[in-house]
Design a protein around this motif. Structure first.
Motif, PDB file in Angstrom:
ATOM      1  N   GLY A  25       0.580  -1.153   0.095  1.00 10.20           N
ATOM      2  CA  GLY A  25      -0.022  -0.033  -0.051  1.00 10.20           C
ATOM      3  C   GLY A  25       1.005   1.398   0.023  1.00 10.20           C
ATOM      4  O   GLY A  25       0.488   2.244  -0.384  1.00 10.20           O
ATOM      5  N   ASN A  45      -2.649  13.008  -3.579  1.00 14.31           N
ATOM      6  CA  ASN A  45      -4.134  12.660  -3.387  1.00 14.31           C
ATOM      7  C   ASN A  45      -4.891  12.418  -4.611  1.00 14.31           C
ATOM      8  O   ASN A  45      -5.476  11.446  -4.708  1.00 14.31           O
ATOM      9  N   VAL A  50      -6.891   8.868  -3.685  1.00 14.57           N
ATOM     10  CA  VAL A  50      -6.932   8.520  -2.312  1.00 14.57           C
ATOM     11  C   VAL A  50      -7.170   9.608  -1.424  1.00 14.57           C
ATOM     12  O   VAL A  50      -7.159  10.723  -1.623  1.00 14.57           O
ATOM     13  N   ASP A  51      -8.101   9.158  -0.237  1.00 16.45           N
ATOM     14  CA  ASP A  51      -8.645  10.225   0.705  1.00 16.45           C
ATOM     15  C   ASP A  51      -7.457  10.747   1.554  1.00 16.45           C
ATOM     16  O   ASP A  51      -6.475  10.217   2.005  1.00 16.45           O
ATOM     17  N   GLY A  53      -7.057  11.215   4.805  1.00 17.37           N
ATOM     18  CA  GLY A  53      -6.848  10.261   6.156  1.00 17.37           C
ATOM     19  C   GLY A  53      -5.750   9.114   5.712  1.00 17.37           C
ATOM     20  O   GLY A  53      -4.818   9.012   6.397  1.00 17.37           O
ATOM     21  N   TYR A  54      -6.082   8.393   4.658  1.00 17.40           N
ATOM     22  CA  TYR A  54      -5.314   7.154   4.397  1.00 17.40           C
ATOM     23  C   TYR A  54      -3.986   7.880   3.781  1.00 17.40           C
ATOM     24  O   TYR A  54      -2.768   7.374   4.199  1.00 17.40           O
ATOM     25  N   SER A  55      -4.014   8.795   3.021  1.00 21.18           N
ATOM     26  CA  SER A  55      -2.814   9.522   2.724  1.00 21.18           C
ATOM     27  C   SER A  55      -1.754  10.105   3.606  1.00 21.18           C
ATOM     28  O   SER A  55      -0.605   9.873   3.801  1.00 21.18           O
ATOM     29  N   THR A  56      -2.517  10.844   4.722  1.00 16.74           N
ATOM     30  CA  THR A  56      -1.834  11.234   5.765  1.00 16.74           C
ATOM     31  C   THR A  56      -1.127  10.108   6.476  1.00 16.74           C
ATOM     32  O   THR A  56       0.116  10.281   7.043  1.00 16.74           O
ATOM     33  N   ARG A  57      -1.787   9.216   6.940  1.00 14.09           N
ATOM     34  CA  ARG A  57      -1.395   8.002   7.641  1.00 14.09           C
ATOM     35  C   ARG A  57      -0.046   7.398   6.939  1.00 14.09           C
ATOM     36  O   ARG A  57       0.785   6.893   7.605  1.00 14.09           O
ATOM     37  N   SER A  58      -0.245   7.164   5.739  1.00 11.28           N
ATOM     38  CA  SER A  58       0.647   6.494   4.803  1.00 11.28           C
ATOM     39  C   SER A  58       2.311   7.350   4.768  1.00 11.28           C
ATOM     40  O   SER A  58       2.976   6.825   4.836  1.00 11.28           O
TER      41      SER A  58
END
Length: 137
Positions: A25, A45, A50-51, A53-58
């Protein structure tokens, strides 16, 4: 058939990416930043669809792993510019090599003309699907 190819690629990636300490991922973020040095997270993004939140965590995981670094955006104090670190450049090169090896193996049963035709046809399918999403069809 496309799903079967994707599954095969995922299996190979899951095993080989352990060598560089990444999950599949996270690979897309590394490849995107490598190809678009100095991009903003918003640009990434949108391109990867991608959203936030997912991008920030990644991205945070990649920063912690020393693969990506954030730098203040001089044009917009509310955003950062993303860059690969030296480790990130090595990881990106490893992943590009992995993809190339898999492509060569997967397409080894085709002659050059068939490979060219397949790439053309798949490109048309990808373009068609992207255009449908953009226009909401």
């Amino acid at each position: 058939l496309v799903s079967g190819l994707r599954h095969n690629f995922q299996e190979i990636c899951a095993e080989r990416l352990k060598e560089v300490g990444l999950s599949q991922g996270l690979v897309y973020f590394v490849l995107y930043v490598g190809a678009h040095e100095g991009c903003t997270q918003t640009e990434m993004n949108n391109a990867l669809r991608v959203d936030v939140g997912y991008s920030t965590r990644s991205v945070s995981k990649l920063v912690e792993a020393g693969v990506i670094e954030r730098a203040p955006n001089p044009a917009d104090g509310r955003s950062n510019l993303l860059h690969l670190t030296q480790k990130g450049k090595e990881v990106s090169a490893f992943v590009e090599e992995l993809v190339t090896e898999w492509d060569e193996e997967a397409l080894s049963c085709l002659d050059p003309a068939e490979k060219s035709q397949l790439v053309d046809l798949l490109g048309r399918v990808v373009f068609s699907m992207g255009a449908q999403r953009e226009y909401g069809n």
